[in-house]
Design an enzyme around this catalytic site. Structure first.
Site, PDB file in Angstrom:
ATOM      1  N   CYS A  36       2.732   2.718   9.665  1.00 18.95           N
ATOM      2  CA  CYS A  36       2.992   4.066   9.161  1.00 18.95           C
ATOM      3  C   CYS A  36       3.439   4.988  10.294  1.00 18.95           C
ATOM      4  O   CYS A  36       2.754   5.079  11.320  1.00 18.95           O
ATOM      5  CB  CYS A  36       1.748   4.639   8.489  1.00 18.95           C
ATOM      6  SG  CYS A  36       2.010   6.293   7.827  1.00 18.95           S
TER       7      CYS A  36
ATOM      8  N   GLN B 206      -6.427  -1.530   2.780  1.00 21.61           N
ATOM      9  CA  GLN B 206      -5.727  -1.257   4.032  1.00 21.61           C
ATOM     10  C   GLN B 206      -6.428  -0.134   4.788  1.00 21.61           C
ATOM     11  O   GLN B 206      -6.644   0.951   4.243  1.00 21.61           O
ATOM     12  CB  GLN B 206      -4.272  -0.870   3.806  1.00 21.61           C
ATOM     13  CG  GLN B 206      -3.518  -0.751   5.139  1.00 21.61           C
ATOM     14  CD  GLN B 206      -2.078  -0.308   5.002  1.00 21.61           C
ATOM     15  OE1 GLN B 206      -1.817   0.830   4.651  1.00 21.61           O
ATOM     16  NE2 GLN B 206      -1.155  -1.209   5.298  1.00 21.61           N
TER      17      GLN B 206
ATOM     18  N   GLY C 238       7.424  -2.513  -2.883  1.00 17.70           N
ATOM     19  CA  GLY C 238       6.785  -1.206  -2.950  1.00 17.70           C
ATOM     20  C   GLY C 238       7.291  -0.354  -4.087  1.00 17.70           C
ATOM     21  O   GLY C 238       6.924  -0.543  -5.240  1.00 17.70           O
ATOM     22  N   ARG C 239       8.182   0.594  -3.762  1.00 18.89           N
ATOM     23  CA  ARG C 239       8.621   1.595  -4.739  1.00 18.89           C
ATOM     24  C   ARG C 239       9.232   0.985  -5.992  1.00 18.89           C
ATOM     25  O   ARG C 239       9.079   1.529  -7.089  1.00 18.89           O
ATOM     26  CB  ARG C 239       9.651   2.525  -4.087  1.00 18.89           C
ATOM     27  CG  ARG C 239       9.148   3.211  -2.836  1.00 18.89           C
ATOM     28  CD  ARG C 239       8.162   4.312  -3.137  1.00 18.89           C
ATOM     29  NE  ARG C 239       7.339   4.579  -1.980  1.00 18.89           N
ATOM     30  CZ  ARG C 239       6.511   5.596  -1.853  1.00 18.89           C
ATOM     31  NH1 ARG C 239       6.386   6.453  -2.852  1.00 18.89           N
ATOM     32  NH2 ARG C 239       5.781   5.761  -0.769  1.00 18.89           N
TER      33      ARG C 239
ATOM     34  N   PRO D 159       0.861  -1.191   0.000  1.00 18.71           N
ATOM     35  CA  PRO D 159       0.000   0.000   0.000  1.00 18.71           C
ATOM     36  C   PRO D 159       0.894   1.236   0.000  1.00 18.71           C
ATOM     37  O   PRO D 159       1.766   1.366   0.852  1.00 18.71           O
ATOM     38  CB  PRO D 159      -0.768  -0.115   1.327  1.00 18.71           C
ATOM     39  CG  PRO D 159      -0.541  -1.508   1.815  1.00 18.71           C
ATOM     40  CD  PRO D 159       0.768  -1.941   1.258  1.00 18.71           C
TER      41      PRO D 159
ATOM     42  N   LYS E 112      -0.175  -5.248   8.911  1.00 22.40           N
ATOM     43  CA  LYS E 112       1.144  -4.831   8.409  1.00 22.40           C
ATOM     44  C   LYS E 112       1.801  -3.992   9.501  1.00 22.40           C
ATOM     45  O   LYS E 112       1.240  -2.972   9.931  1.00 22.40           O
ATOM     46  CB  LYS E 112       1.026  -4.026   7.118  1.00 22.40           C
ATOM     47  CG  LYS E 112       2.382  -3.690   6.483  1.00 22.40           C
ATOM     48  CD  LYS E 112       2.188  -3.029   5.111  1.00 22.40           C
ATOM     49  CE  LYS E 112       3.527  -2.881   4.385  1.00 22.40           C
ATOM     50  NZ  LYS E 112       4.386  -1.832   4.978  1.00 22.40           N
TER      51      LYS E 112
END
Length: 323
Positions: free
Chosen positions: A96, A66, A229-230, A13, A135
């Site tokens: 996060c 999420q 991810g990225r 996410p 997560k």
């Protein structure tokens, strides 16, 4: 009926990135990879009625949503809503580290409250028929020991949740931005491997700093799944061999031109429905990664974003994309 979900490779996410359009693009490239939405705060659904955040294309399956929050009643209500929308899984964000998330008392700071996390997940799980997952990070601030992580997992797993996605870094709540938190705290893959050995009954998915298929295959020798991810956003075509190399699906590999044309058809359709062109086009910047015309291709996308005329520029843009 809930689908048979496979988490061997997941896309993380990512706020401002993994919206419904990006997920549609990624699904064109890989039929198997598991997709997740951006984090959606429960407050925005409960009090802001921002249900447009839950939009997704039916082609995206399997796809999980999420949620960010810590109020049990709000999480239960949002979980039910997500199930009604047709999502395959609900994931709770406990990783996060941003200031905004901390002020809302959710995200990574919840690692300091494992009993609350257990109760949140347990109630979410009991409220829906689809799987619920979490997560999280390895730890928070100076809580860096494996014992801290082991204790957190030991308590949270009592919720009955089986899917644990672990970002293999600590979260630093003060002094580092979310971007810095993705790079500065050291990676400790060995902690995640040890978790799988200590909790073999759990589905352990590793996340953090993983950039290639080769990395993915190596990690899969030690854990159940990998989350990228990225790297996948910056170079989405890297996923073109995932179905074959990770899932053993030897159907014909898609080409960039195939992907481009199918996604442009989608963009034209969505633009006619009122969706913002620039929001959809930004996701294909990375499609030319490594190609000889990559810079010209990206400049052309910017030009189209500015003049908002895709139809008369589509063929020229396609010519700049190397097959």
């Amino acid at each position: 009926m809930p689908r048979d979900l496979n988490h061997k490779l997941c896309i993380a996410p990512m706020m401002q990135y993994t919206d419904m359009h990006d997920r549609y693009l990624l699904r064109l490239i890989s039929k198997k990879v598991f997709l997740y939405t951006e984090m959606i705060a429960t407050n925005s659904l409960i009090y802001g009625k921002c249900f447009d955040q839950l939009e997704f294309n039916h082609e995206e399956h399997p796809v999980g949503v999420q949620l960010g929050g810590s109020d049990i009643n709000d999480l239960v209500e949002c979980s039910k809503k997500c199930e009604q929308y047709g999502y395959d899984e609900i994931n709770l964000n406990v990783g996060c580290p941003s200031d905004r998330v901390q002020k809302g008392k959710f995200g990574a700071c919840l690692m300091l409250e494992p009993e609350l996390v257990k109760d949140c997940l347990g109630n979410m799980k009991n409220a829906v028929k689809i799987p619920v997952s979490i997560k999280c990070r390895l730890g928070i601030d100076k809580n860096e020991s494996y014992d801290f992580l082991y204790n957190f997992i030991s308590i949270v797993k009592e919720s009955g949740v089986k899917i644990f996605i672990i970002h293999a870094r600590n979260g630093i709540l003060k002094g580092l931005s979310p971007r810095q938190n993705r790079n500065i705290p050291p990676l400790k893959y060995d902690y995640v491997y040890k978790l799988k050995r200590d909790f073999p009954e759990l589905n352990i998915i590793i996340n953090g700093g993983i950039k290639t298929i080769e990395n993915t295959i190596e990690h899969l020798r030690n854990v159940d799944g990998v989350m990228i991810g990225r790297a996948a956003y910056d170079n989405p075509f890297m996923l073109s061999e995932i179905d074959r190399d990770i899932y053993g699906d030897h159907k014909k590999t898609v080409t960039k031109i195939d992907i481009f044309n199918k996604y442009m058809d989608y963009v034209e359709k969505k633009q006619s429905e009122g969706y913002e062109l620039s929001r959809m086009l930004k996701h294909i910047f990375g499609l030319s990664r490594g190609d000889k015309n990559a810079k010209l291709y990206r400049l052309k996308i910017i030009e189209i974003m500015q003049n908002k005329d895709l139809k008369n520029n589509r063929s020229e843009l396609q010519k700049l994309l190397v097959n």
